[in-house]
Write an enzyme that holds these catalytic residues in place. Structure first.
Site, PDB file in Angstrom:
ATOM      1  N   TYR A 165      -7.077   8.994 -37.101  1.00  0.00           N
ATOM      2  CA  TYR A 165      -5.819   8.825 -37.183  1.00  0.00           C
ATOM      3  C   TYR A 165      -4.657  10.194 -36.286  1.00  0.00           C
ATOM      4  O   TYR A 165      -4.273  10.404 -34.950  1.00  0.00           O
ATOM      5  CB  TYR A 165      -4.892   7.533 -37.804  1.00  0.00           C
ATOM      6  CG  TYR A 165      -3.552   7.209 -37.103  1.00  0.00           C
ATOM      7  CD1 TYR A 165      -3.301   6.321 -36.016  1.00  0.00           C
ATOM      8  CD2 TYR A 165      -2.602   7.778 -37.816  1.00  0.00           C
ATOM      9  CE1 TYR A 165      -2.037   5.930 -36.070  1.00  0.00           C
ATOM     10  CE2 TYR A 165      -1.032   7.547 -37.401  1.00  0.00           C
ATOM     11  CZ  TYR A 165      -1.108   6.598 -36.608  1.00  0.00           C
ATOM     12  OH  TYR A 165       0.294   6.255 -36.695  1.00  0.00           O
TER      13      TYR A 165
HETATM   14  N1  LIG Z   1       6.054   1.879 -37.355  1.00  0.00           N
HETATM   15  C1  LIG Z   1       5.595   2.868 -37.704  1.00  0.00           C
HETATM   16  O1  LIG Z   1       6.251   3.563 -38.663  1.00  0.00           O
HETATM   17  C2  LIG Z   1       4.725   4.101 -36.908  1.00  0.00           C
HETATM   18  C3  LIG Z   1       5.031   5.158 -37.107  1.00  0.00           C
HETATM   19  C4  LIG Z   1       3.811   6.490 -37.029  1.00  0.00           C
HETATM   20  C5  LIG Z   1       3.700   5.991 -35.799  1.00  0.00           C
HETATM   21  N2  LIG Z   1       3.489   5.048 -34.871  1.00  0.00           N
HETATM   22  C6  LIG Z   1       2.888   4.105 -33.429  1.00  0.00           C
HETATM   23  O2  LIG Z   1       3.468   3.859 -32.994  1.00  0.00           O
HETATM   24  C7  LIG Z   1       3.297   2.622 -31.612  1.00  0.00           C
HETATM   25  C8  LIG Z   1       3.171   1.210 -32.729  1.00  0.00           C
HETATM   26  O3  LIG Z   1       2.680   1.188 -34.154  1.00  0.00           O
HETATM   27  P1  LIG Z   1       2.557  -0.224 -35.131  1.00  0.00           P
HETATM   28  O4  LIG Z   1       3.047   0.409 -36.429  1.00  0.00           O
HETATM   29  O5  LIG Z   1       3.710  -1.088 -34.341  1.00  0.00           O
HETATM   30  O6  LIG Z   1       1.619  -0.685 -34.465  1.00  0.00           O
HETATM   31  P2  LIG Z   1       1.138  -2.196 -35.224  1.00  0.00           P
HETATM   32  O7  LIG Z   1       0.032  -1.995 -35.219  1.00  0.00           O
HETATM   33  O8  LIG Z   1       2.199  -3.332 -35.874  1.00  0.00           O
HETATM   34  O9  LIG Z   1       1.037  -2.723 -34.024  1.00  0.00           O
HETATM   35  C9  LIG Z   1       0.134  -2.104 -32.520  1.00  0.00           C
HETATM   36  C10 LIG Z   1       0.080  -2.551 -31.689  1.00  0.00           C
HETATM   37  O10 LIG Z   1      -1.104  -2.634 -30.443  1.00  0.00           O
HETATM   38  C11 LIG Z   1      -1.880  -3.851 -30.168  1.00  0.00           C
HETATM   39  N3  LIG Z   1      -2.836  -3.488 -30.135  1.00  0.00           N
HETATM   40  C12 LIG Z   1      -4.125  -2.843 -30.993  1.00  0.00           C
HETATM   41  N4  LIG Z   1      -5.499  -2.111 -29.621  1.00  0.00           N
HETATM   42  C13 LIG Z   1      -4.794  -2.135 -28.938  1.00  0.00           C
HETATM   43  C14 LIG Z   1      -6.421  -2.799 -27.894  1.00  0.00           C
HETATM   44  N5  LIG Z   1      -7.440  -2.481 -27.846  1.00  0.00           N
HETATM   45  N6  LIG Z   1      -6.189  -3.089 -26.488  1.00  0.00           N
HETATM   46  C15 LIG Z   1      -4.709  -3.438 -27.076  1.00  0.00           C
HETATM   47  N7  LIG Z   1      -3.426  -3.480 -27.424  1.00  0.00           N
HETATM   48  C16 LIG Z   1      -4.007  -3.532 -28.449  1.00  0.00           C
HETATM   49  C17 LIG Z   1      -2.519  -4.748 -31.533  1.00  0.00           C
HETATM   50  O11 LIG Z   1      -2.864  -6.084 -31.009  1.00  0.00           O
HETATM   51  C18 LIG Z   1      -0.626  -4.522 -31.679  1.00  0.00           C
HETATM   52  O12 LIG Z   1       0.300  -5.575 -31.317  1.00  0.00           O
HETATM   53  C19 LIG Z   1       1.692   3.267 -32.687  1.00  0.00           C
HETATM   54  O13 LIG Z   1       1.399   4.784 -31.748  1.00  0.00           O
HETATM   55  C20 LIG Z   1       1.936   3.971 -34.245  1.00  0.00           C
HETATM   56  O14 LIG Z   1       0.969   4.870 -33.967  1.00  0.00           O
HETATM   57  C21 LIG Z   1       4.162   3.868 -36.288  1.00  0.00           C
END
Ligand SMILES: NC(=O)c1ccc[n+]([C@@H]2O[C@H](COP(=O)([O-])OP(=O)(O)OC[C@H]3O[C@@H](n4cnc5c(N)ncnc54)[C@H](O)[C@@H]3O)[C@@H](O)[C@H]2O)c1
Length: 262
Positions: A165
């Site tokens: 990741y």
């Molecule tokens: N939440 C955090 O604190 C955090 C921290 C660091 C980075 N991020 C980044 O922020 C972004 C969102 O993270 P999150 O925590 O909301 O993730 P999450 O897992 O809650 O949501 C991810 C979304 O992406 C969709 N998805 C996954 N695979 C897919 C595919 N093959 N095709 C289409 N859609 C797909 C899922 O269905 C989901 O709706 C990511 O890029 C993550 O790396 C989040």
């Protein structure tokens, strides 16, 4: 005058007319960012592999401005289909938010399989790269635009048990910087946001590892985990707006001051 969250400069039409693609919009950060863009008047193509994206779009109650599209970013034909759909339904593209990712981590480095690695790289940097490539002509035709890609402190600082990741997230930052350099002449800006927010993904992880989660939250200078709509959404709204017209090739940590960088 003390500045409170409710004393804000944006309004319900501050992004009116802006046409935006958000991937991973069915939940978590993508849903919060979509909500922030919609409440500022933008129109959003909400892309997700989860068919629930249609119901989520309906809950916003903004007929015609929240357009759901079920697409799996692992499918190589999805990139052009997403762009074509945005051009057809929204009339063009002004901004692309590459937010979606899927991962099987946390897992220790030696347990990460080829399939785990492919999943996070296919949904992360590969989808980000080729969606940017597919969207480029429409962004250029619009006279320029803004791309916001999502990185992570797990990449910028490194984090145990997120080996593949972290690599995928840093690949996204590299891709973003090169596109920013090449497309600056087209007035297309490319920036990276590294958030920390209470998404569905983080909620699942925190239930599995409550001690790690609580320790991390206690160490945040602002003493709370971010809200996807109220804390991450406004940064993305700013980046896609003309207020950010001279900002490109940057990585911004919207993480309450955690300082995840080395
Ligand atoms: N939440 C955090 O604190 C955090 C921290 C660091 C980075 N991020 C980044 O922020 C972004 C969102 O993270 P999150 O925590 O909301 O993730 P999450 O897992 O809650 O949501 C991810 C979304 O992406 C969709 N998805 C996954 N695979 C897919 C595919 N093959 N095709 C289409 N859609 C797909 C899922 O269905 C989901 O709706 C990511 O890029 C993550 O790396 C989040």
């Amino acid at each position: 005058m003390a500045l409170h969250a409710e004393d804000t400069y944006w309004h319900s039409a501050s992004l009116a007319g802006l046409r935006v693609i958000v991937t991973g919009a069915a939940r978590g950060v993508g849903k919060g960012v979509t909500a922030a863009l919609l409440e500022r008047g933008a129109a959003v193509l909400m892309v997700d592999r989860d068919p629930a994206v249609a119901d989520v779009a309906g809950t916003f109650g903004v007929e015609g401005r929240a357009v759901p599209l079920v697409a799996d970013l692992c499918d190589r034909s999805s990139y052009q289909r997403i762009v074509d759909e945005a051009v057809q339904t929204l009339g063009g593209i002004d901004a692309l938010i590459n937010n979606a990712i899927a991962t099987n981590e946390p897992k220790v480095f030696t347990d990460i399989t080829l399939d785990d690695f492919d999943l996070v790289f296919d949904t992360g940097p590969r989808a980000t790269f080729f969606l940017m490539q597919a969207a480029y002509p429409a962004l250029k035709a619009a006279g320029g635009g803004s791309i916001v890609n999502f990185g992570s402190g797990s990449g910028t600082a490194g984090q145990k048990t997120f080996g593949a990741y972290a690599g995928a997230k840093e690949a996204i930052r590299g891709i973003s910087k090169v596109a920013a350099l090449e497309w600056g002449k087209d007035n297309i800006r490319v920036n990276v946001v590294c958030p920390f927010a209470q998404s569905d993904g983080v909620a699942g992880w925190s239930e599995e590892f409550p001690e790690v989660y609580n320790k991390i939250v206690k160490g945040i200078p602002l003493r709370r985990i971010g809200d996807t709509q109220a804390d991450i959404g406004p940064m993305v709204a700013f980046l896609v707006s003309s207020d950010a017209s001279y900002l490109t090739a940057q990585t911004i940590h919207v993480d309450g001051g955690m300082g995840m960088y080395r």
